[in-house]
Design an enzyme around this catalytic site. Structure first.
Site, PDB file in Angstrom:
ATOM      1  N   LYS A  18       0.821  -1.213   0.000  1.00 45.01           N
ATOM      2  CA  LYS A  18       0.000   0.000   0.000  1.00 45.01           C
ATOM      3  C   LYS A  18       0.866   1.280   0.000  1.00 45.01           C
ATOM      4  O   LYS A  18       0.568   2.227  -0.724  1.00 45.01           O
ATOM      5  CB  LYS A  18      -0.869  -0.067   1.253  1.00 45.01           C
ATOM      6  CG  LYS A  18      -1.890   0.974   1.438  1.00 45.01           C
ATOM      7  CD  LYS A  18      -2.877   0.551   2.498  1.00 45.01           C
ATOM      8  CE  LYS A  18      -2.271   0.001   3.777  1.00 45.01           C
ATOM      9  NZ  LYS A  18      -1.686   0.977   4.674  1.00 45.01           N
TER      10      LYS A  18
ATOM     11  N   ARG B 181      -8.217   3.496  10.130  1.00 42.18           N
ATOM     12  CA  ARG B 181      -7.921   2.088  10.373  1.00 42.18           C
ATOM     13  C   ARG B 181      -9.083   1.403  11.093  1.00 42.18           C
ATOM     14  O   ARG B 181      -9.082   0.189  11.235  1.00 42.18           O
ATOM     15  CB  ARG B 181      -6.719   1.955  11.309  1.00 42.18           C
ATOM     16  CG  ARG B 181      -5.352   2.115  10.722  1.00 42.18           C
ATOM     17  CD  ARG B 181      -4.844   0.856  10.084  1.00 42.18           C
ATOM     18  NE  ARG B 181      -3.522   0.424  10.481  1.00 42.18           N
ATOM     19  CZ  ARG B 181      -2.374   0.982  10.104  1.00 42.18           C
ATOM     20  NH1 ARG B 181      -2.366   2.051   9.379  1.00 42.18           N
ATOM     21  NH2 ARG B 181      -1.238   0.453  10.472  1.00 42.18           N
TER      22      ARG B 181
ATOM     23  N   ARG C 291      11.003  -7.393   4.413  1.00 41.16           N
ATOM     24  CA  ARG C 291      11.040  -5.943   4.193  1.00 41.16           C
ATOM     25  C   ARG C 291      12.160  -5.287   5.014  1.00 41.16           C
ATOM     26  O   ARG C 291      12.371  -5.633   6.172  1.00 41.16           O
ATOM     27  CB  ARG C 291       9.676  -5.366   4.605  1.00 41.16           C
ATOM     28  CG  ARG C 291       9.537  -3.909   4.300  1.00 41.16           C
ATOM     29  CD  ARG C 291       8.112  -3.519   4.155  1.00 41.16           C
ATOM     30  NE  ARG C 291       7.427  -3.410   5.437  1.00 41.16           N
ATOM     31  CZ  ARG C 291       6.195  -2.930   5.558  1.00 41.16           C
ATOM     32  NH1 ARG C 291       5.525  -2.558   4.485  1.00 41.16           N
ATOM     33  NH2 ARG C 291       5.631  -2.856   6.740  1.00 41.16           N
TER      34      ARG C 291
ATOM     35  N   ARG D 246      12.005  -3.134  10.555  1.00 40.67           N
ATOM     36  CA  ARG D 246      11.153  -2.403  11.496  1.00 40.67           C
ATOM     37  C   ARG D 246      10.746  -3.328  12.637  1.00 40.67           C
ATOM     38  O   ARG D 246      10.459  -4.492  12.398  1.00 40.67           O
ATOM     39  CB  ARG D 246       9.891  -1.923  10.773  1.00 40.67           C
ATOM     40  CG  ARG D 246      10.066  -0.637  10.031  1.00 40.67           C
ATOM     41  CD  ARG D 246       8.906  -0.286   9.144  1.00 40.67           C
ATOM     42  NE  ARG D 246       7.581  -0.642   9.624  1.00 40.67           N
ATOM     43  CZ  ARG D 246       6.458  -0.360   8.965  1.00 40.67           C
ATOM     44  NH1 ARG D 246       6.513   0.285   7.814  1.00 40.67           N
ATOM     45  NH2 ARG D 246       5.291  -0.717   9.435  1.00 40.67           N
TER      46      ARG D 246
ATOM     47  N   ARG E  58      -0.208  -7.745  14.227  1.00 40.41           N
ATOM     48  CA  ARG E  58      -0.749  -6.770  13.274  1.00 40.41           C
ATOM     49  C   ARG E  58      -1.804  -7.385  12.369  1.00 40.41           C
ATOM     50  O   ARG E  58      -2.798  -6.740  12.032  1.00 40.41           O
ATOM     51  CB  ARG E  58       0.387  -6.186  12.423  1.00 40.41           C
ATOM     52  CG  ARG E  58       1.247  -5.226  13.199  1.00 40.41           C
ATOM     53  CD  ARG E  58       2.521  -4.917  12.457  1.00 40.41           C
ATOM     54  NE  ARG E  58       2.318  -4.029  11.337  1.00 40.41           N
ATOM     55  CZ  ARG E  58       3.220  -3.838  10.365  1.00 40.41           C
ATOM     56  NH1 ARG E  58       4.347  -4.491  10.387  1.00 40.41           N
ATOM     57  NH2 ARG E  58       2.977  -2.997   9.401  1.00 40.41           N
TER      58      ARG E  58
HETATM   59  P1  AMP Z   1       1.751   1.585   9.152  1.00 40.08           P
HETATM   60  O1  AMP Z   1       3.073   2.053   8.666  1.00 40.08           O
HETATM   61  O2  AMP Z   1       0.600   2.318   8.510  1.00 40.08           O
HETATM   62  O3  AMP Z   1       1.599   0.083   9.093  1.00 40.08           O
HETATM   63  O4  AMP Z   1       1.655   1.981  10.712  1.00 40.08           O
HETATM   64  C1  AMP Z   1       2.601   1.512  11.650  1.00 40.08           C
HETATM   65  C2  AMP Z   1       1.981   1.494  13.024  1.00 40.08           C
HETATM   66  O5  AMP Z   1       1.565   2.835  13.400  1.00 40.08           O
HETATM   67  C3  AMP Z   1       0.737   0.650  13.173  1.00 40.08           C
HETATM   68  O6  AMP Z   1       1.052  -0.726  13.398  1.00 40.08           O
HETATM   69  C4  AMP Z   1       0.069   1.313  14.378  1.00 40.08           C
HETATM   70  O7  AMP Z   1       0.717   0.957  15.587  1.00 40.08           O
HETATM   71  C5  AMP Z   1       0.351   2.787  14.146  1.00 40.08           C
HETATM   72  N1  AMP Z   1      -0.719   3.419  13.329  1.00 40.08           N
HETATM   73  C6  AMP Z   1      -0.561   4.024  12.122  1.00 40.08           C
HETATM   74  N2  AMP Z   1      -1.718   4.519  11.678  1.00 40.08           N
HETATM   75  C7  AMP Z   1      -2.645   4.220  12.623  1.00 40.08           C
HETATM   76  C8  AMP Z   1      -4.050   4.449  12.731  1.00 40.08           C
HETATM   77  N3  AMP Z   1      -4.746   5.083  11.775  1.00 40.08           N
HETATM   78  N4  AMP Z   1      -4.682   3.998  13.843  1.00 40.08           N
HETATM   79  C9  AMP Z   1      -4.011   3.369  14.819  1.00 40.08           C
HETATM   80  N5  AMP Z   1      -2.683   3.096  14.771  1.00 40.08           N
HETATM   81  C10 AMP Z   1      -2.003   3.527  13.675  1.00 40.08           C
END
Ligand code: AMP
Length: 251
Positions: free
Chosen positions: A31, A109, A148, A181, A192
């Site tokens: 994404k 989310r 990754r 990460r 996740r």
């Molecule tokens: P991502 O890079 O979008 O996968 O985000 C990494 C982490 O940031 C996620 O696993 C959550 O812990 C936190 N996070 C990012 N966006 C959100 C959101 N909209 N709601 C809640 N947690 C978020």
């Protein structure tokens, strides 16, 4: 919103009619890569809440208590509580008003976040053009995530099998060190995926009911998925046909 500020350059050509899109998809479907390709092609700003949290994690300056709490959740691979994320996005609502349009990546989310976004857009007099939902089987998602690697300096993303850097462990773009990460480690990946199923999957119904959902099969190379995304976007947006992506053979 990347890095805590809008990455919008007013010198960029502003499209005749801006695109306002949400991108959905489980972690590892690609994404973020699609968001970058689409943002470049459509001239829209890329807003990622995940990038916002990662930037706060690396920043030397003092963090608010709310941000400290948010980072604890992130480290465990859990979702940050809705009230914290909703407030962070509200604080950056000027990004949503930019005339170039936006691509929201990683937000909303949960259904509560989607409802908050609807209220925010309504207040700003803006409407969403569509919600691209990237779909991929679970075993493929796990394979993609475990390989990754991310650049500690510029956040560029590589993959040990499908997008390896020219020199192992070193970023092609800035020479920074590549790392895995914390939330791409196997134990956090499992959390996740569970979190995604429980919290984010209901969003698909939410947007389907509002006739905004655009399912996108996410198999194939990033360029193939990108071309598919543009094809599916065509016709969604009155008065703004999307030009085709660069042919894959020429990419
Ligand atoms: P991502 O890079 O979008 O996968 O985000 C990494 C982490 O940031 C996620 O696993 C959550 O812990 C936190 N996070 C990012 N966006 C959100 C959101 N909209 N709601 C809640 N947690 C978020």
């Amino acid at each position: 919103m990347r890095g805590g500020a809008c990455e919008w350059n007013p010198a960029d050509a502003t499209p005749a009619r801006p695109w306002r899109l949400v991108l959905l998809g489980a972690p590892g479907v690609g994404k973020g890569t699609q968001a970058e390709l689409l943002a470049d092609h459509l001239g829209a700003v890329h807003l990622s809440t995940g990038d916002l949290f990662r930037a706060a994690k690396q920043a030397d300056s003092a963090r608010s208590a709310a941000m400290e709490e948010a980072l604890q959740y992130m480290r465990r691979g859990e979702l940050v509580p809705d009230d914290i994320v909703i407030r962070l996005v509200e604080e950056r609502r000027a990004c949503l008003r930019l005339p170039c349009g936006f691509l929201l990546d990683g937000y909303p989310r949960t259904v509560a976040q989607a409802e908050a976004l609807d209220r925010l857009l309504e207040r700003e007099g803006l409407v969403l053009d569509g919600v691209l939902d990237y779909e991929l089987p679970l075993d493929e998602v796990v394979r993609r995530l475990s390989g990754r690697r991310t650049c500690a300096r510029c956040q560029a993303v590589f993959h040990v099998d499908t997008r390896p850097p020219r020199r192992e462990g070193v970023c092609d773009h800035c020479g920074g060190p590549l790392f895995q990460r914390e939330d791409d480690r196997p134990e956090a990946v499992r959390v996740r995926m569970e979190v995604y199923q429980r919290s984010t999957a209901p969003l698909i119904d939410y947007y389907r009911q509002r006739k905004l959902l655009i399912p996108v099969p996410a198999h194939g190379t990033p360029q193939e998925v990108f071309a598919r995304s543009l094809e599916l976007l065509n016709g969604r947006h009155p008065g703004a046909a999307v030009t085709a992506a660069t042919p894959i053979s020429a990419a």
